[in-house]
Design a protein around this motif. Structure first.
Motif, PDB file in Angstrom:
ATOM      1  N   CYS A  99       0.823  -1.199   0.000  1.00  0.00           N
ATOM      2  CA  CYS A  99       0.000   0.000   0.000  1.00  0.00           C
ATOM      3  C   CYS A  99       0.865   1.261   0.000  1.00  0.00           C
ATOM      4  CB  CYS A  99      -0.840  -0.093   1.280  1.00  0.00           C
ATOM      5  SG  CYS A  99      -1.860   1.306   1.593  1.00  0.00           S
ATOM      6  N   GLY A 100       0.384   2.291  -0.676  1.00  0.00           N
ATOM      7  CA  GLY A 100       1.078   3.582  -0.679  1.00  0.00           C
ATOM      8  C   GLY A 100       0.116   4.674  -0.229  1.00  0.00           C
ATOM      9  N   LEU A 101       0.618   5.591   0.595  1.00  0.00           N
ATOM     10  CA  LEU A 101      -0.226   6.671   1.133  1.00  0.00           C
ATOM     11  C   LEU A 101      -0.268   7.853   0.172  1.00  0.00           C
ATOM     12  CD1 LEU A 101      -1.736   7.559   3.865  1.00  0.00           C
ATOM     13  CD2 LEU A 101       0.273   9.000   4.200  1.00  0.00           C
ATOM     14  N   THR A 102      -1.415   8.526   0.146  1.00  0.00           N
ATOM     15  CA  THR A 102      -1.531   9.779  -0.624  1.00  0.00           C
ATOM     16  C   THR A 102      -2.430  10.746   0.134  1.00  0.00           C
ATOM     17  OG1 THR A 102      -3.615   9.482  -1.866  1.00  0.00           O
ATOM     18  CG2 THR A 102      -1.695   8.293  -2.704  1.00  0.00           C
ATOM     19  N   ARG A 103      -2.343  12.012  -0.222  1.00  0.00           N
ATOM     20  CA  ARG A 103      -3.387  12.958   0.198  1.00  0.00           C
ATOM     21  C   ARG A 103      -4.487  12.879  -0.863  1.00  0.00           C
ATOM     22  NH1 ARG A 103       0.649  17.895   0.028  1.00  0.00           N
ATOM     23  NH2 ARG A 103       1.154  16.631  -1.767  1.00  0.00           N
ATOM     24  N   ALA A 104      -5.576  13.602  -0.635  1.00  0.00           N
ATOM     25  CA  ALA A 104      -6.657  13.608  -1.634  1.00  0.00           C
ATOM     26  C   ALA A 104      -6.278  14.591  -2.743  1.00  0.00           C
ATOM     27  CB  ALA A 104      -7.973  13.993  -0.968  1.00  0.00           C
ATOM     28  N   ILE A 108      -4.074   1.663  -2.929  1.00  0.00           N
ATOM     29  CA  ILE A 108      -3.825   3.104  -2.708  1.00  0.00           C
ATOM     30  C   ILE A 108      -4.617   3.524  -1.469  1.00  0.00           C
ATOM     31  CG2 ILE A 108      -4.201   5.441  -3.639  1.00  0.00           C
ATOM     32  CD1 ILE A 108      -3.592   4.325  -6.428  1.00  0.00           C
ATOM     33  N   HIS A 109      -3.931   4.252  -0.588  1.00  0.00           N
ATOM     34  CA  HIS A 109      -4.522   4.716   0.671  1.00  0.00           C
ATOM     35  C   HIS A 109      -4.644   6.226   0.565  1.00  0.00           C
ATOM     36  CE1 HIS A 109      -4.033   4.603   5.382  1.00  0.00           C
ATOM     37  NE2 HIS A 109      -5.275   4.868   5.025  1.00  0.00           N
ATOM     38  N   THR A 110      -5.848   6.701   0.335  1.00  0.00           N
ATOM     39  CA  THR A 110      -6.019   8.140   0.142  1.00  0.00           C
ATOM     40  C   THR A 110      -7.034   8.685   1.139  1.00  0.00           C
ATOM     41  OG1 THR A 110      -6.414   9.875  -1.488  1.00  0.00           O
ATOM     42  CG2 THR A 110      -7.884   7.975  -1.612  1.00  0.00           C
ATOM     43  N   GLY A 111      -6.969   9.971   1.417  1.00  0.00           N
ATOM     44  CA  GLY A 111      -7.951  10.512   2.356  1.00  0.00           C
ATOM     45  C   GLY A 111      -7.726  11.972   2.669  1.00  0.00           C
ATOM     46  N   ILE A 112      -8.516  12.430   3.634  1.00  0.00           N
ATOM     47  CA  ILE A 112      -8.529  13.872   3.940  1.00  0.00           C
ATOM     48  C   ILE A 112      -9.016  14.067   5.375  1.00  0.00           C
ATOM     49  CG2 ILE A 112     -10.936  14.190   3.090  1.00  0.00           C
ATOM     50  CD1 ILE A 112      -9.717  16.787   1.676  1.00  0.00           C
ATOM     51  N   GLY A 113      -8.630  15.177   5.983  1.00  0.00           N
ATOM     52  CA  GLY A 113      -9.068  15.477   7.352  1.00  0.00           C
ATOM     53  C   GLY A 113     -10.563  15.781   7.396  1.00  0.00           C
ATOM     54  N   HIS A 144      -9.635  20.252  11.437  1.00  0.00           N
ATOM     55  CA  HIS A 144      -8.887  20.122  10.179  1.00  0.00           C
ATOM     56  C   HIS A 144      -9.569  20.899   9.055  1.00  0.00           C
ATOM     57  CE1 HIS A 144      -5.972  16.591  10.917  1.00  0.00           C
ATOM     58  NE2 HIS A 144      -6.302  17.147  12.071  1.00  0.00           N
ATOM     59  N   ILE A 145     -10.907  20.809   8.994  1.00  0.00           N
ATOM     60  CA  ILE A 145     -11.629  21.462   7.877  1.00  0.00           C
ATOM     61  C   ILE A 145     -11.437  22.984   7.941  1.00  0.00           C
ATOM     62  CG2 ILE A 145     -13.905  21.906   6.863  1.00  0.00           C
ATOM     63  CD1 ILE A 145     -14.738  19.076   7.810  1.00  0.00           C
ATOM     64  N   TYR A 162      -8.999   7.158   4.154  1.00  0.00           N
ATOM     65  CA  TYR A 162      -8.863   7.544   5.568  1.00  0.00           C
ATOM     66  C   TYR A 162      -9.533   8.887   5.824  1.00  0.00           C
ATOM     67  CZ  TYR A 162      -4.853  10.526   4.158  1.00  0.00           C
ATOM     68  OH  TYR A 162      -4.044  11.462   3.562  1.00  0.00           O
ATOM     69  N   ALA A 163     -10.252   8.947   6.932  1.00  0.00           N
ATOM     70  CA  ALA A 163     -10.881  10.194   7.379  1.00  0.00           C
ATOM     71  C   ALA A 163      -9.998  10.708   8.511  1.00  0.00           C
ATOM     72  CB  ALA A 163     -12.286   9.907   7.879  1.00  0.00           C
ATOM     73  N   GLU A 164      -8.995  11.501   8.154  1.00  0.00           N
ATOM     74  CA  GLU A 164      -8.023  11.916   9.172  1.00  0.00           C
ATOM     75  C   GLU A 164      -8.710  12.654  10.323  1.00  0.00           C
ATOM     76  OE1 GLU A 164      -4.897  14.498   7.808  1.00  0.00           O
ATOM     77  OE2 GLU A 164      -3.558  13.903   9.425  1.00  0.00           O
ATOM     78  N   ASP A 165      -8.258  12.358  11.540  1.00  0.00           N
ATOM     79  CA  ASP A 165      -8.844  12.922  12.764  1.00  0.00           C
ATOM     80  C   ASP A 165     -10.304  12.497  12.963  1.00  0.00           C
ATOM     81  OD1 ASP A 165      -8.553  14.229  15.178  1.00  0.00           O
ATOM     82  OD2 ASP A 165      -8.890  16.241  14.370  1.00  0.00           O
ATOM     83  N   ALA A 166     -10.609  11.288  12.463  1.00  0.00           N
ATOM     84  CA  ALA A 166     -11.962  10.746  12.658  1.00  0.00           C
ATOM     85  C   ALA A 166     -12.308  10.661  14.147  1.00  0.00           C
ATOM     86  CB  ALA A 166     -12.065   9.361  12.028  1.00  0.00           C
TER      87      ALA A 166
END
Ligand code: KIV
Ligand code: ZN
Length: 391
Positions: free
Chosen positions: A72-77, A97-102, A107-108, A140-144
């Motif tokens: 797996c590789g991490l990414t931002r959205a 692929i591991h993608t996500g956002i806060g 964060h928002i 991933y939902a960062e800071d979930a």
């Protein structure tokens, strides 16, 4: 995959490698990845390919050599992150692929200066774009952990509509209580439309020392993947320790939750990571610390010598430690001294032991820990030495 199998997602080479002062080169990462594959992890998060050419190269090299696990590789959205990750993963047999956002208001508002609806659109678009490269996309939902459950459920629904196969619910700041984190997973399991199309994943940080407890609550409440690192290394106070969650599940079989980990490799794996990263493991670290199977007080030693299970809930061999250690200090009793003396070749009678023990105590008060060489010296300088050797 059976419903009680817990997928182990190892992020030692990504979140773990974010530890200040730790830097691994590609060769070291490849060695660790090979061992993780043999250990039996289901997913290896190999890095964050867009972050540096070195990380790209490592993810690519790991993709080529891993035989069983998903890589797996991490990414931002962010489209370019995703494109670069797809390229780095192109040789993997099973790429993810591991993608996500806060998603928390913190964060928002502060990080993205955005709003909730735009974040949902970005989450959807990122997963959709990642799906154009690979089938297996984790969102991933960062800071979930600090995201309101109702809104988090809407974000998860958007990710599922876009094709996410795994929903990662990180307690990024290590804030949640176990009951709170467990309730969050339960809420998502019960309220997210289409949840059967994806599995929920726990990703917990250890800022309050609760990462392992939170991950376990997560799987008890329906998550089917745990993200963790060897020795619990990672940002700030670290991530969930792989060896801890695996052994919690093994030692509590009534939970009916299994992993595929070969636990007898845990100690060796811990040493490999600690040596490669130059990060020393605290002696009292659960499962793999130098003192995890060492007994030093007289009362405990007496119990363990009679039956190991009096003070040990894990057989050290199950995690790759040869045997429990009976450490001799001034707090040790006669049973421990007799046991260690026997190990170096002296079988002492009760009367001989009384005399040698007095000599031992005066030695032990001067020296923190008594080793095998000291035991010979203690016996040789005792009043009953002649009697012992002539027996
Ligand atoms: O802690 C976190 O939120 C993370 C994500 C990037 C998955 O590591
Ligand atoms: Zn993390």
């Amino acid at each position: 995959m059976s419903d009680n199998n817990i997928q182990i997602f190892d992020t030692t080479l990504r979140d773990g490698e974010q530890v200040p002062g730790c830097k691994l080169n590609t060769e070291q990462k490849v060695i660790i990845a090979k061992q993780l594959d043999i250990l039996g992890v289901d997913v290896i998060e190999a890095g964050f390919p867009v972050s540096s050419p070195g990380d790209f190269k490592s993810v690519q090299a790991i993709s080529k050599i891993v035989k069983n696990a998903t890589v797996c590789g991490l990414t931002r959205a962010v489209e370019n992150d995703i494109k670069v990750a797809a390229e780095a993963l192109q040789y993997a047999t099973k790429p993810r692929i591991h993608t996500g956002i806060g998603t928390s208001d913190s964060h928002i508002i502060h990080k993205f200066k955005s709003n909730r609806e735009t974040i949902i659109e970005r989450a959807f678009a990122a997963v959709k774009y990642a799906k154009s490269f690979v089938e297996d996309v984790e969102f991933y939902a960062e800071d979930a952990g600090r995201t309101e459950n109702e809104y988090l459920a809407r974000v998860c629904e958007a990710a599922i509509r876009a094709g996410a196969t795994v929903l990662n619910i990180p307690d990024t700041t290590g804030y949640c209580l176990p009951s709170e984190y467990g309730a969050k997973i339960k809420y998502l399991k019960e309220n997210v439309k289409g949840i059967d199309k994806a599995i929920l994943s726990c990703h917990c940080h250890n800022d309050l020392g609760l990462a392992t407890a939170n991950s376990i609550e997560g799987v008890i409440n329906g998550a089917r993947q745990i993200e963790c690192t060897i020795n619990g290394i990672g940002e700030r106070a670290g991530n969930t320790a792989l060896e801890e969650v695996v052994m919690v599940l093994k030692q509590h079989p009534y939970l009916n939750l299994d992993t595929k980990i070969n636990t007898s490799m845990l100690y060796g794996m811990s040493q490999l990571v600690s040596d490669s990263m130059g990060i020393y493991t605290q002696p009292n670290k659960a499962i793999v610390g130098a003192n995890a199977f060492a007994h030093s007080s007289g009362i405990h030693q007496d119990g363990v010598i009679k039956n190991r299970e009096t003070y040990e809930i894990i057989n050290p061999k199950d995690v790759g430690v040869t045997e429990s250690a009976i450490v001799l200090t001034a707090r040790s009793g006669r049973a421990a001294l007799a046991y260690r003396a026997k190990n170096v070749g002296y079988e002492l009678t009760k009367l001989q032991l009384d005399d040698v023990y007095a000599n031992f105590l005066s030695f032990a008060d001067r020296k923190k820990e008594i080793n095998d060489g000291d035991i010979h010296q203690i016996i040789e300088t005792s009043n009953v030495y002649r009697q012992i050797i002539s027996a």
